[in-house]
Design an enzyme around this catalytic site. Sequence first.
Site, PDB file in Angstrom:
ATOM      1  N   ASP A  27     -29.263  74.498  55.204  1.00 49.67           N
ATOM      2  CA  ASP A  27     -29.366  74.911  53.785  1.00 49.67           C
ATOM      3  C   ASP A  27     -28.877  73.764  52.897  1.00 49.67           C
ATOM      4  O   ASP A  27     -28.308  72.795  53.387  1.00 49.67           O
ATOM      5  CB  ASP A  27     -28.493  76.153  53.539  1.00 49.67           C
ATOM      6  CG  ASP A  27     -27.063  75.927  54.017  1.00 49.67           C
ATOM      7  OD1 ASP A  27     -26.774  76.261  55.178  1.00 49.67           O
ATOM      8  OD2 ASP A  27     -26.246  75.368  53.254  1.00 49.67           O
ATOM      9  N   ASP A  38     -26.536  74.271  50.599  1.00 51.77           N
ATOM     10  CA  ASP A  38     -25.314  74.854  50.019  1.00 51.77           C
ATOM     11  C   ASP A  38     -25.660  75.456  48.657  1.00 51.77           C
ATOM     12  O   ASP A  38     -26.601  76.247  48.580  1.00 51.77           O
ATOM     13  CB  ASP A  38     -24.189  73.806  49.979  1.00 51.77           C
ATOM     14  CG  ASP A  38     -22.825  74.465  49.886  1.00 51.77           C
ATOM     15  OD1 ASP A  38     -22.622  75.520  50.519  1.00 51.77           O
ATOM     16  OD2 ASP A  38     -21.960  73.939  49.169  1.00 51.77           O
TER      17      ASP A  38
HETATM   18  N1  LIG Z   1     -23.414  75.779  53.164  1.00 52.48           N
HETATM   19  C1  LIG Z   1     -22.559  75.862  54.170  1.00 52.48           C
HETATM   20  N2  LIG Z   1     -21.222  75.806  53.959  1.00 52.48           N
HETATM   21  C2  LIG Z   1     -20.364  75.871  54.995  1.00 52.48           C
HETATM   22  N3  LIG Z   1     -20.740  76.023  56.287  1.00 52.48           N
HETATM   23  C3  LIG Z   1     -22.050  76.088  56.540  1.00 52.48           C
HETATM   24  N4  LIG Z   1     -22.719  76.221  57.693  1.00 52.48           N
HETATM   25  C4  LIG Z   1     -24.046  76.226  57.399  1.00 52.48           C
HETATM   26  N5  LIG Z   1     -24.251  76.104  56.080  1.00 52.48           N
HETATM   27  C5  LIG Z   1     -23.017  76.014  55.513  1.00 52.48           C
END
Ligand SMILES: Nc1ncnc2[nH]cnc12
Length: 312
Positions: A228, A230
Amino acid sequence: MAHHTTTTYDSPIHIGVIGGTGLQSLTGFTHVATLKPTTPWGTPSSPISVIHHDSPTSGKPIPIAFLSRHGLHHELAPHEVPNRANIAALRTLGVRTIIAFSAVGSLQEAIKPRDFVVPDQIIDRTKGVRPFTFFEGGMVGHVGFADPFDPKLAKVVQKCGHSLEGDGVRLHDSGTVICMEGPQFSTRAESKMYRQWGGSVINMSALPEAKLAKEAEIAYQMICMSTDYDCWRESEEDVTVEMVMGNMKANSENARRFVGAVLNELSKEEHEDLVLAKHYEGSMKFAGGVTAASGRSEEAKKKLGFLFPDYF
Ligand SMILES: Nc1ncnc2[nH]cnc12
Ligand SMILES: CSC[C@H]1O[C@H](OP(=O)(O)O)[C@H](O)[C@@H]1O
């Protein structure tokens, strides 16, 4: 269904794999034993599966110890993972090299979801709630942590990742992992700040795992898979668990192929010294012996004696 595997394994196992989110088992290998070790720091996150991997050079089966970081059913939150038990259990089985897998958020445009990253640095944003050292309670140690991952192991991992490129795999050779506490994801202000700090990816698992591996004289490298962006990127949806799981699942075949390629390479005789982490051997005898012998507590000596029977 009954599993006809043994609960003991008599030879030392030098290579360990820690699976993260979406990588709770290593399929496609011969499973030969399920071990349930205990340590002075408790029991590991999951039973340890011993699998056999045939060395491409000698043809001999090489044992690998596999551990699922969050438990067999992902029942452990990041701050609940018994990292000391995990690392101590692997070390006492003989493990001196760990390949750790992690699902991460991307903090950089160029690191797209499903891309792989071989990180070389970590910024600690955990909150001190996780036990983070073996050296306490009457025995002080200070290990160097300038390079939290092992550069020699990183080279092997990079080579293997590149060999799969063009076949659905995209690899970034370096990067800084921000390790946050969680389990909640970051605020948008934090996410933007981490970008300013030079963060490449973010997870909740690199620490204290990497610190403890270093204290245990184990060569450790994490392989990250981006799931992703974030929450810093205006044009993207904010991270959700569905997003992480969806991308992890969609790309799990590549993740398994990547781990398989690394195990294949590490099973070659030419990497024997690296796999045995000869370059770390003996380092904790000094770095871990700051406390004068007469001032060491019996309990600390007993616990550290489990980890290093020949040192203290
Ligand atoms: N955006 C994110 N923040 C923290 N840990 C994660 N693991 C996968 N995506 C994450
Ligand atoms: C399920 S999203 C957050 C979770 O995913 C990562 O897990 P792992 O590193 O074990 O693959 C991240 O670190 C968080 O624990």
